[in-house]
Write a protein that holds these residues in place. Structure first.
Motif, PDB file in Angstrom:
ATOM      1  N   ASP A 169       0.868  -1.226  -0.017  1.00 31.59           N
ATOM      2  CA  ASP A 169       0.111  -0.194  -0.030  1.00 31.59           C
ATOM      3  C   ASP A 169       0.864   1.268   0.252  1.00 31.59           C
ATOM      4  N   ALA A 170       2.090   1.225   0.406  1.00 33.16           N
ATOM      5  CA  ALA A 170       2.893   2.392   0.614  1.00 33.16           C
ATOM      6  C   ALA A 170       3.681   2.696  -0.727  1.00 33.16           C
ATOM      7  N   SER A 171       3.621   1.679  -1.689  1.00 29.08           N
ATOM      8  CA  SER A 171       4.408   1.956  -3.159  1.00 29.08           C
ATOM      9  C   SER A 171       4.081   3.368  -3.518  1.00 29.08           C
ATOM     10  N   ALA A 172       4.969   4.007  -4.161  1.00 26.11           N
ATOM     11  CA  ALA A 172       4.761   5.306  -4.902  1.00 26.11           C
ATOM     12  C   ALA A 172       4.138   5.261  -6.177  1.00 26.11           C
ATOM     13  N   ASN A 173       3.918   4.038  -6.703  1.00 24.28           N
ATOM     14  CA  ASN A 173       3.271   3.814  -7.834  1.00 24.28           C
ATOM     15  C   ASN A 173       2.078   2.732  -7.524  1.00 24.28           C
ATOM     16  N   TYR A 174       1.378   2.943  -6.492  1.00 20.43           N
ATOM     17  CA  TYR A 174       0.264   2.138  -6.067  1.00 20.43           C
ATOM     18  C   TYR A 174      -0.714   2.082  -7.221  1.00 20.43           C
ATOM     19  N   SER A 175      -0.907   0.627  -7.372  1.00 22.24           N
ATOM     20  CA  SER A 175      -2.292   0.424  -8.336  1.00 22.24           C
ATOM     21  C   SER A 175      -3.160  -0.483  -7.666  1.00 22.24           C
ATOM     22  N   GLU A 176      -4.442  -0.461  -7.942  1.00 21.23           N
ATOM     23  CA  GLU A 176      -5.385  -1.359  -7.735  1.00 21.23           C
ATOM     24  C   GLU A 176      -6.792  -1.310  -8.589  1.00 21.23           C
ATOM     25  N   LEU A 177      -7.250  -2.319  -8.908  1.00 24.84           N
ATOM     26  CA  LEU A 177      -8.401  -2.276  -9.646  1.00 24.84           C
ATOM     27  C   LEU A 177      -9.430  -3.390  -8.992  1.00 24.84           C
TER      28      LEU A 177
END
Length: 314
Positions: A169-177
């Motif tokens: 969740d802390a990623s700079a390029n967070y992605s979720e669909l």
């Protein structure tokens, strides 16, 4: 609309016709293609059986959460802490692989959450891939949503989901669909409804979404295509939502299936909620139509192939 997931957690071919698929599988493997182990009817523990390049397929022919083939094929049943829903209630007991006469091939992944209305008496379930190597392309799954509990009283704010998501969740390029089905609603909004949500950031939440008011008990084909700066969600071949701009995948993800509870509005005794997954499919870097997804899946079933993973490692 979905809350943040948790604070911590751990070029391809066109779709093939059945004759071509069987030919390719046989040629690649040097013999009949099958996800079964020799003579025992169980899936092979080989992590990368032969098949079309850039393809993940699994129809969940496993004996249980402790089947060595499950981990060898890149799956994990979640345990430990974090959200969403009832914090720290993730448990392997709810993951099973029973026979099901309503499923293609007669076998499913079952995700069974349960509660007695207390945090201590609540068990949520999530099953996820662990390869961190799925990005643009086509995601598809045949999923059974439940409107009523399999036992006990109804009314819980249960969320039945299929979603690709970043490993952190802390990623700079967070992605979720997200595909999220809420038969009884939640977050102050009535159900039944299907939420599609494309995320840019988990914390603070930055996302776009659309809710479709519809009762969906039964089997459905859920698809997400993410290509050329656009994400398209579809349900049984009908488009439900599209996102673009910054609300598209920015890094490689894993696939998750989960069945969880937003809150515990009442006690009222033990109840159990079931979600089922018949099969899951991913094709890297290509938009595949629903018809071609189903044709390819039918080919795998006809060939006796329970599992394929030819997606390059992350």
């Amino acid at each position: 609309m979905s809350q943040s997931r948790r604070t911590s957690r751990r070029r391809a071919w066109t779709a093939l016709t059945l004759p071509a698929l069987l030919c390719v599988l046989a040629a690649c493997s040097g013999g009949p293609a099958s996800g079964k182990g020799a003579g025992d009817g169980r899936p092979s523990a080989s992590p990368t059986p032969s098949g079309p390049p850039g393809t993940l397929f699994d129809n969940f022919h496993y004996s249980g959460a402790d089947d060595p083939a499950l981990a060898a094929h890149g799956w994990e049943v979640r345990t430990g802490g974090g959200g969403p829903g009832i914090q720290d209630s993730w448990n392997t007991a709810g993951a099973g692989f029973p026979a099901d006469t309503t499923a293609q091939g007669g076998k499913v992944l079952q995700l069974q959450s349960s509660t007695d209305g207390t945090k201590q008496g609540t068990k949520q379930v999530e099953v996820l891939t662990t390869g961190k190597n799925l990005f643009t392309g086509t995601y598809a799954a045949r999923v059974y949503f439940s409107d009523k509990p399999s036992s006990g009283r109804g009314g819980d704010h249960v969320v039945q989901t299929f979603f690709p998501i970043s490993p952190s969740d802390a990623s700079a390029n967070y992605s979720e669909l997200d595909f999220e089905y809420l038969p009884n609603g939640g977050w102050g909004t009535a159900g039944p409804r299907l939420d599609n949500v494309s995320w840019y950031k988990a914390d603070p939440p930055d996302r776009v979404n659309k809710s479709t008011k519809q009762r969906l008990e039964g089997w459905h084909l859920l698809m997400i295509t993410a290509m050329d700066g656009k994400v398209v969600y579809s349900l049984d071949g009908k488009e439900t939502f599209t996102s673009s701009g910054k609300y598209v995948p920015r890094e490689k993800m894993d696939i998750h299936f989960s069945n969880w509870l937003i809150d515990l509005p009442s006690t009222g005794g033990q109840r159990t909620w079931d979600m089922k997954v018949n099969w899951v499919y991913y094709k890297a870097d290509q938009v595949v139509s629903q018809a071609d997804v189903q044709k390819t899946v039918d080919g795998f079933y006809s060939a006796g192939t329970n599992y394929v993973n030819t997606v390059p490692k992350g």
